[in-house]
Design an enzyme around this catalytic site. Structure first.
Site, short mmCIF file in Angstrom:
data_model
loop_
_atom_site.label_atom_id
_atom_site.label_comp_id
_atom_site.label_asym_id
_atom_site.label_seq_id
_atom_site.Cartn_x
_atom_site.Cartn_y
_atom_site.Cartn_z
N GLU A 47 2.09 -6.52 8.23
CA GLU A 47 2.39 -7.37 7.08
C GLU A 47 3.90 -7.52 6.90
OE1 GLU A 47 0.37 -5.96 3.58
OE2 GLU A 47 -1.54 -6.87 4.18
N GLU A 61 -7.38 -8.22 8.07
CA GLU A 61 -7.54 -7.33 6.91
C GLU A 61 -7.97 -8.15 5.71
OE1 GLU A 61 -4.43 -4.38 6.24
OE2 GLU A 61 -4.59 -4.74 4.08
#
Length: 694
Positions: free
Chosen positions: A520, A612
């Site tokens: 991320e 995710e």
């Protein structure tokens, strides 16, 4: 449930946001330098003094779990071999092995620390390892659920001092002296010209057998071999000087050679058009006496698949340093690893193979072979996701199987391995593969937050192990480089190069992997993320040309939406590489229509993979929004976007599928041990796959 790390040493320095204990060594009366365990960095252990016979002010009692460790900061004035002596007590009858790593590399895998008869009976275990000049880390990490022994101290005995010769003071042909990359000794280093024949020649004194230690840096991914000549005679043609990860990362290459009495010349000459590495110095140490290394011990089969067998063993020792190993099957050498593990691939299902291992030192001496061990490959998998789909690749905007047909994978992500690796075991993976019928497991390895950076060797080996376990069950494995804070992936670029080089080299024969290179990214522009990807992908492709690579998008893999941007920044400026996909993350209770529509539009233009998601808020906690989550799943099914749910653990948050206390003993099957989010996602994973084969 984060790991407890105790640092008790003074003074304390803050380096790059990490608190590091600086240990003051206590010299003993003899040659070794003593480092007390109670003054080291301790993770999951406590300092005690309730068993007599220790030195210093106490000893370290390891917590009873895998991964607890004591890490010493060791300083030496020279590079080269050193004797490491660990003083310990083990009042049980069970061995409490430790894996010893030096500067992140394994020096002794699962070194035995057997019972000593009582907690007040202290004994020693000794290994040899190469140390760098300056600061070094020596970590002793428990490898079983019993933890480690009580650890009293580490004695470090460095070999006789070496004579040092700086490259900048040598005779240089087609090269320049520079000082623009930190970490060199002396006043600088030599940057070779990028031509064959550029060289550095040292004039040294000595007599008889000698150890030559070259200190260098190579910030590329390409080997820069050099021919080493002593007094005009080549003693090491094409000696490898592989990439070190960065121009500021210095390593050593060691050989032995005979010197004449008096003056000698040692020339290091580039053998390719790339020239040589940056050369800092050469140290001349005592020579080899012709003794081979000790025989490797504890050769063990650590994993099997239908086509491979994985091995590990305890490191050998040697007076001039072990430089590698040979794995034999009969008279044939089937692997030549530098470390203490190897995977032999290309094997037939349900076949047995017997292996032995020998060690090599810098002088070319080879030890006798270890005691043999036999492993048997697993039967061929039939009907599993990997058996049906085989090697995956990107075709257009879709993930396609070996039949060139678009498919959708559905599965789970582990929680951070530094906290919840106890939830990743044979029983839980059996349940995921057969009771949940999952297609894929994402192996989530954090870099910071007590993760990879604290012990690269331990976490790399753990990922190796889980890859083998997932492979044996016929599922796909996503290797998740879980960078998060700091949000700039370039902060960990050097680490990523090192990690993915080893992963790709070890597993490039497998057909069930995907590499997620940036979890991320946040707080940076898309161009920064793209630059990172374009630097790392060639490193992977050098060792694994076929495995799909998943590239994180900015603003926490939201395609920029969480920073007010959109998917167009990626569409208009894609990563310049093939066989890649872009990742998107969402949490249904936080991310509504804007995020859903962004994913839908992006999937029509670029390959997308949701690595995710959760049914809760972005914290992974709070109430579930199953209605919104189902909207996402319906979209992903219609566009064949693969997905992975966060997370397969018993964390207290609502996003963890298991109830607290489920791990490590289970049960993992059925809905009994599941929270509401677990029941919901298991039901969705369990719906039939659609894997076209023609």
């Amino acid at each position: 449930m984060r790991s407890r790390t105790l640092r008790v040493s003074l003074p304390v320095a803050a380096v790059a946001g990490v608190v590091v204990g600086l240990i003051a060594p206590t010299p003993t009366a003899a040659a070794p330098t003593r480092y007390e365990a109670e003054s080291a960095t301790i993770s999951q252990g406590v300092v005690e003094s309730n068993h007599a016979g220790f030195s210093g002010t106490g000893f370290v009692n390891y917590d009873n779990l895998t991964g607890s460790f004591v890490e010493f900061s060791v300083s030496t004035t020279q590079a080269g071999p050193a004797t490491l002596t660990f003083r310990y007590a083990n009042g049980t009858t069970a061995d409490r092995p430790l894996t010893v790593t030096v500067n992140g590399s394994t020096a002794a895998a699962s070194l035995s620390f057997p019972g000593t008869g009582a907690w007040t009976a202290w004994q020693s275990r000794t290994i040899t390892a190469n140390l760098n000049a300056g600061s070094n880390t020596v970590r002793a990490a428990a490898t079983t659920a019993n933890g480690g022994p009580n650890l009293d101290y580490l004695d470090v005995d460095v070999a006789a001092p070496a004579a040092e010769y700086q490259a900048e003071s040598a005779t240089i042909t087609q090269g320049v002296v520079e000082s623009n990359h930190a970490g060199f000794t002396g006043t600088g280093f030599v940057n070779y010209d990028n031509v064959v024949g550029s060289s550095v020649q040292f004039t040294v004194s000595g007599s008889g057998p000698a150890t030559l230690i070259f200190r260098y840096a190579n910030g590329t991914t390409t080997d820069r071999p050099m021919s080493i000549a002593v007094n005009g005679t080549v003693v090491a043609p094409g000696l490898s000087f592989p990439g070190t990860g960065a121009w500021t990362t210095w390593q050593t290459r060691v050989i032995t050679a005979n010197l004449n009495a008096g003056s000698n010349t040692i020339r290091a000459t580039a053998t390719t058009a790339n020239g040589g590495p940056n050369l800092d110095k050469i140290d001349i140490g005592p020579g080899d006496e012709g003794q081979p290394p000790t025989v490797p011990t504890n050769l063990t089969v650590t994993g099997t698949t239908s086509s491979s067998i994985s091995l590990s063993w305890t490191a050998s020792t040697d007076d001039v340093g072990v430089v590698g190993y040979r794995v034999y099957e009969g008279s044939a050498v089937v692997a030549s690893p530098a470390g203490t593990s190897a995977t032999i691939g290309g094997l037939a299902p349900s076949t047995s193979h017997t292996y032995a291992v020998s060690a090599l030192d810098a002088a070319g001496n080879e030890s006798a072979r270890s005691a043999p061990v036999t492993g048997t490959t697993r039967p061929a998998a039939t009907g599993t996701p990997v058996a049906i789909n085989g090697q995956l690749h990107v075709c257009g905007t879709k993930l396609c199987n070996q039949h060139n047909q678009p498919i959708q994978l559905r599965g789970m992500s582990t929680h951070g391995l530094q906290w919840y690796r106890q939830c990743v075991n044979n029983a839980s993976l059996d349940a995921l593969a057969t009771n949940w019928t999952a297609d894929v497991l994402r192996i989530s390895m954090y870099i910071q937050e007590d993760g990879y950076e604290t012990n690269p060797r331990f976490f790399t080996d753990l990922v190796h192990q889980i890859i083998e376990q997932v492979t044996a069950r016929g599922m796909y494995a996503i290797v998740d480089w879980h960078m998060l804070d700091p949000g700039d992936p370039n902060f960990n670029l050097s680490r990523a190069r090192t990690f993915f080089t080893e992963i790709a080299q070890r597993h490039n024969g497998k057909n069930n992997l995907l590499y997620e290179i940036a979890n991320e990214p946040n707080g940076v522009t898309w161009s920064t993320v793209r630059s990172y990807a374009e630097q790392l992908i060639p490193v992977i492709r050098q060792n694994d040309p076929d495995t799909p690579i998943l590239v994180g998008t900015r603003a926490w893999s939201s395609l920029g939406v969480s920073d007010g941007a959109s998917e167009t920044e990626v569409i208009n400026n894609p990563v310049r590489a093939g066989n890649i996909m872009y990742t998107f993350h969402f949490y249904a209770a936080s991310h509504g229509t804007e995020y859903l529509n962004t994913l839908s539009r992006a999937a029509d233009r670029i390959p997308m993979f949701v690595t995710e998601f959760g049914t809760q808020t972005a914290s992974g906690d709070g109430g579930n929004n199953f209605t919104r989550a189902q909207q996402y799943l319906d979209l992903m099914a219609s566009k064949k976007i693969s997905w992975v749910n966060w997370n397969y653990s018993d964390d207290f948050r609502s996003g963890a599928v298991f109830r607290e206390g489920t791990c490590p003993n289970g049960p993992y099957t059925g809905t009994g041990p599941l929270k509401p989010a677990g029941v919901w996602v298991r039901d969705r994973i369990n719906t039939p796959d659609n894997f076209p084969t023609g």
